[in-house]
Design a protein around this motif. Structure first.
Motif, PDB file in Angstrom:
ATOM      1  N   THR A  78      -3.685   0.949  -8.908  1.00  0.00           N
ATOM      2  CA  THR A  78      -2.253   0.640  -8.875  1.00  0.00           C
ATOM      3  C   THR A  78      -1.426   1.913  -8.852  1.00  0.00           C
ATOM      4  O   THR A  78      -0.447   2.035  -8.093  1.00  0.00           O
ATOM      5  N   LEU A  79      -1.809   2.872  -9.680  1.00  0.00           N
ATOM      6  CA  LEU A  79      -1.093   4.154  -9.706  1.00  0.00           C
ATOM      7  C   LEU A  79      -1.186   4.852  -8.354  1.00  0.00           C
ATOM      8  O   LEU A  79      -0.185   5.378  -7.851  1.00  0.00           O
ATOM      9  N   ALA A  80      -2.377   4.850  -7.753  1.00  0.00           N
ATOM     10  CA  ALA A  80      -2.581   5.547  -6.478  1.00  0.00           C
ATOM     11  C   ALA A  80      -1.777   4.903  -5.355  1.00  0.00           C
ATOM     12  O   ALA A  80      -0.993   5.571  -4.669  1.00  0.00           O
ATOM     13  N   SER A  83       2.209   4.729  -6.236  1.00  0.00           N
ATOM     14  CA  SER A  83       2.946   5.996  -6.162  1.00  0.00           C
ATOM     15  C   SER A  83       3.166   6.426  -4.717  1.00  0.00           C
ATOM     16  O   SER A  83       4.227   6.955  -4.366  1.00  0.00           O
ATOM     17  N   VAL A  84       2.165   6.171  -3.835  1.00  0.00           N
ATOM     18  CA  VAL A  84       2.348   6.494  -2.415  1.00  0.00           C
ATOM     19  C   VAL A  84       3.484   5.651  -1.835  1.00  0.00           C
ATOM     20  O   VAL A  84       4.368   6.165  -1.128  1.00  0.00           O
ATOM     21  N   THR A  85       3.485   4.368  -2.147  1.00  0.00           N
ATOM     22  CA  THR A  85       4.513   3.470  -1.622  1.00  0.00           C
ATOM     23  C   THR A  85       5.895   3.844  -2.139  1.00  0.00           C
ATOM     24  O   THR A  85       6.878   3.845  -1.388  1.00  0.00           O
ATOM     25  N   ALA A 122      -9.826   5.921  -6.123  1.00  0.00           N
ATOM     26  CA  ALA A 122      -8.374   5.765  -6.203  1.00  0.00           C
ATOM     27  C   ALA A 122      -7.669   6.731  -5.249  1.00  0.00           C
ATOM     28  O   ALA A 122      -6.682   6.372  -4.591  1.00  0.00           O
ATOM     29  N   LEU A 123      -8.171   7.953  -5.152  1.00  0.00           N
ATOM     30  CA  LEU A 123      -7.589   8.917  -4.217  1.00  0.00           C
ATOM     31  C   LEU A 123      -7.803   8.471  -2.767  1.00  0.00           C
ATOM     32  O   LEU A 123      -6.910   8.632  -1.920  1.00  0.00           O
ATOM     33  N   GLN A 142       4.022  -5.042  -0.119  1.00  0.00           N
ATOM     34  CA  GLN A 142       2.910  -5.953   0.159  1.00  0.00           C
ATOM     35  C   GLN A 142       1.584  -5.192   0.325  1.00  0.00           C
ATOM     36  O   GLN A 142       0.521  -5.694  -0.041  1.00  0.00           O
ATOM     37  N   GLN A 143       1.675  -3.989   0.884  1.00  0.00           N
ATOM     38  CA  GLN A 143       0.432  -3.245   1.147  1.00  0.00           C
ATOM     39  C   GLN A 143      -0.349  -2.928  -0.125  1.00  0.00           C
ATOM     40  O   GLN A 143      -1.547  -3.254  -0.203  1.00  0.00           O
ATOM     41  N   PRO A 144       0.260  -2.305  -1.157  1.00  0.00           N
ATOM     42  CA  PRO A 144      -0.529  -2.069  -2.375  1.00  0.00           C
ATOM     43  C   PRO A 144      -1.016  -3.355  -3.017  1.00  0.00           C
ATOM     44  O   PRO A 144      -2.118  -3.391  -3.597  1.00  0.00           O
TER      45      PRO A 144
END
Length: 712
Positions: A78-80, A83-85, A122-123, A142-144
């Motif tokens: 979730t963090l990975a 955070s990108v999103t 995760a990375l 929606q993607q994550p």
């Protein structure tokens, strides 16, 4: 052509990675078939990426404290992805988040066996999010969500299968272990073939010992993990017994009762060499069957008994060989007979209530200490990786025009290639670049063919299956397959992959160049700096094992107790690590591998020393004459003192006792020999060989410390 087919050959289906491959592939097929239910392909492809990320995190330790493992996995994922999103539209914040998350996740991967695969996956999931971000501009969250759902589906399937077949990993690992032991026995049989080189064969055997010992260590890890799941699980299965049997077999397989070259020469006019060769190959087959016992239909027991009977009645052979060689041959045959019995009968672990130590628990104080230690190797690797990822993102930012999702292949290359040291990175770098370029070419060809949707789904599933199956066997082929998978899955996601081939190739090459510069010039960790530590560790384990053996001789005991088993296990694992270290040195720059030839020879001498020491261990507890016992103990003390001297010193000639050690022991043995008979003669031979090997080890270490200057 034969070597090419051999390289392309798939690993065995009982390999642990195969079942990961099957789970991921079946789930991806099931998900992608949802398109025929009119579900959006963009969502289904994202689910598939989530499945792959979770499968990369699959590890036996994941099933210990399942709720905690799932919580950690989905927290990291979730963090990975989140955070990108959240930061994708804010480049400088994105750069800061990329740097800090990479550093933290790499540190976690190096500190905790249970969280390591999760942290690295995760990375990877974060980069998958970057690659597909452009397809979710309207509903970016929606993607994550779909990535996490895909990962959850794989984890739930794995938990169900693990509950139904909890010992699957142990079964696969035990098969791998006994297969390697069988290969060792098969190689050792070559001592009795006409065409072989003793020195080369011994070094090959040292390499196989390393592989077998690594497999033994892996099986031990799985037993520890299984015990952590269910405290009495190991006592209710046969795997603890198999682990014990493997240790007994290693000790007997490695043991060296005879001087093979000398014995072969004396047996040249007989068929005994061929019979021994046949018996040893038969034992290799038996050993390979131990993980999955089957009815024994061979005549191995009869062949050994028949040869033993021939030896007992052949007085001409006894005169030809001489008493010493004749005794050595007899005892070697006894050892083969004992191995035949071990492979025929069930071996019970000595302590039914035995328990391994607990799995290490993540210590946050230790984690913080590692973070605040800039000189530590883990810290330097994590910082080097984070700097690479940050630099890669800055390169992407400098490319004119809007950020293209496919540019993030550069970061994927950087993440998957970088290893803690130069040698491992160099090997992975070449395989990654070549594999990626081949994979891109194949994927582009498939896309230009405009395959029907059903065939695209088959191609995606097949590439996923082969990726995980080859992952730990042929990394270059695995890279080809994952490149095809990602390219085809992105096409299903809506990215026109056939038009991005040049971008991916350039990104791959730039990522490879970036990794090479980083590992070569940013705090490089050269393997030669660890040679002294590896050598001392091996000598320490050798001393521990040898001390227990001579202690048993002194007290006339032959206990298979836990201290002895652990000392034997630790020695074989240390030898495996030493062999890996020596082999990895070949990948270092020429200026950084001055020790490689010396260590190459040292590996053979140490393996020979361990072989004779293992033979000596087989005769612990025998009733020897008081004079023989006293001299054996005295020689043992001298050998141990010399090993301690090697471990403690800088290996300079002044600190070595090479000139006095051999004569002193030879004098003792000369005093002892006239009064010896039977097993005592064999023990004396082993002590002679240990002394000879020790002098060879001393000479190699002295040469390493004081190399002969080159002639100008």
């Amino acid at each position: 052509m034969h070597s090419l087919f051999s390289y392309l050959k798939t690993p065995p289906v009982n390999h642990p990675q195969f079942w990961i491959a099957v789970k991921a592939t079946l789930l991806i097929i099931f998900i992608l078939l949802g398109v025929y239910l009119h579900l959006p392909m963009v969502h289904l492809s994202t689910l598939a990426f989530g499945v792959v990320a979770a499968a990369l995190a699959d590890h036996p330790a994941l099933y210990v404290h399942r709720a905690k493992a799932m919580l950690v996995m989905f927290g990291c994922f979730t963090l990975a992805a989140g955070s990108v999103t959240a930061l994708y539209s804010y480049p400088w914040l994105f750069a800061l988040g990329l740097f800090s998350s990479t550093f933290i996740f790499v540190m976690l991967a190096g500190l905790e066996v249970r969280f390591g695969p999760i942290a690295m996956s995760a990375l990877i999931l974060a980069i998958y999010t970057m690659l597909g971000y452009g397809q979710y501009t309207g509903q970016k969250w929606q993607q994550p969500l779909y990535l996490l759902v895909g990962a959850l589906s794989y984890v739930l399937l794995s938990f169900i299968i693990n509950a139904l077949k909890p010992n699957q990993n142990l079964a696969q690992q035990s098969h791998t272990l006994f297969t390697l032991l069988a290969k060792y026995q098969s190689q050792k049989a070559q001592f009795f073939s006409k065409y072989h080189n003793d020195e080369t064969l011994r070094r090959n055997l040292a390499g196989l010992t390393g592989e077998a010992s690594s497999a033994l260590a892996q099986m031990r890890s799985l037993l520890v993990i299984r015990q952590a799941q269910y405290p009495k699980a190991n006592q209710n299965s046969d795997y603890l017994d198999l682990f014990f049997k493997a240790q007994l077999l290693i000790e007997r397989i490695v043991s060296s009762h005879v001087n093979y070259a000398q014995l072969n020469q004396k047996l040249s006019d007989t068929v005994i060499s061929q019979q021994l060769h046949f018996i040893m190959l038969g034992l290799a087959k038996r050993i390979a069957w131990q993980a999955k016992p089957r009815p024994i239909r061979d005549r191995l027991q009869h062949e050994i008994a028949s040869l033993a009977q021939t030896l007992r009645g052949n007085y001409q052979l006894k005169r030809t060989l001489g008493e010493v060689d004749y005794n050595q041959l007899s005892f070697m045959l006894n050892n083969l007979s004992e191995m035949e019995r071990l492979t025929r009968e069930k071996t019970v672990f000595p302590s039914h209530d035995f328990k391994f130590e607990q799995l290490p628990v993540l210590n946050w104080a230790n984690f913080w200490q590692q973070i605040t230690q800039p000189t530590g190797l883990l810290f330097r690797h994590a910082l080097r990786q984070a700097l690479c990822m940050l630099t890669g993102f800055l390169i992407i930012m400098l490319i004119p025009g809007p950020i293209h999702g496919q540019n993030f292949w550069l970061l994927l290359t950087t993440l998957l290639v970088m290893k803690p040291n130069y040698a491992a990175t160099k090997q992975r770098l070449v395989q990654r670049i070549v594999g990626t370029l081949i994979g891109i070419a194949i994927a582009t060809g498939l896309l230009l063919l405009k395959l029907p949707l059903a065939m695209m789904i088959v191609a995606v599933a097949l590439s996923c299956l082969l990726f995980f199956w080859y992952f730990s066997h042929r990394y270059a082929l695995a890279v080809v397959m994952i490149t095809i998978f990602v390219a085809l899955a992105l096409q299903l996601l809506g990215v026109k992959s056939e038009f991005t081939i040049v971008i991916r190739m350039i990104a791959t090459l730039l990522g490879g160049l970036l990794v090479y510069i980083a590992i070569r010039f940013i705090w490089p960790d050269w393997l030669e700096n660890h040679t002294q530590q590896r050598t001392n560790t091996l000598l320490t384990r050798l001393i521990d094992y040898q001390s227990l053996i001579f202690n048993h001789y002194q007290h006339h005991q032959a206990d298979e107790n836990e201290p002895y088993r652990l000392a034997r296990f630790n020695l074989h694992v240390a030898e495996a690590e030493f062999v890996k270290h020596q082999q990895a040195l070949f990948a270092e720059p020429s200026t950084r591998r001055r020790d490689v030839t010396l260590l190459y020879h040292l590996t053979g001498y140490i393996h020979s020393y361990i072989a004779h020491l293992s033979t000596l261990s087989l005769y612990r507890g025998r009733q020897l004459s008081p004079q023989a016992s006293a001299i054996i103990i005295d020689i043992g003390q001298q050998l141990t003192a010399s090993l301690n001297q090697l471990r403690a010193g800088e290996h300079s000639p002044e600190q070595l006792d090479e000139t006095t050690l051999t004569p002193a022991i030879t004098l003792k043995l000369r005093e002892l020999m006239p009064n010896l008979h039977g097993e005592e003669l064999l023990i004396a031979f082993q002590l002679q060989q240990l002394t000879s090997n020790l002098c060879q080890i001393q000479a190699q270490l002295a040469e390493r410390q004081n190399p002969i200057p080159s002639q100008l």
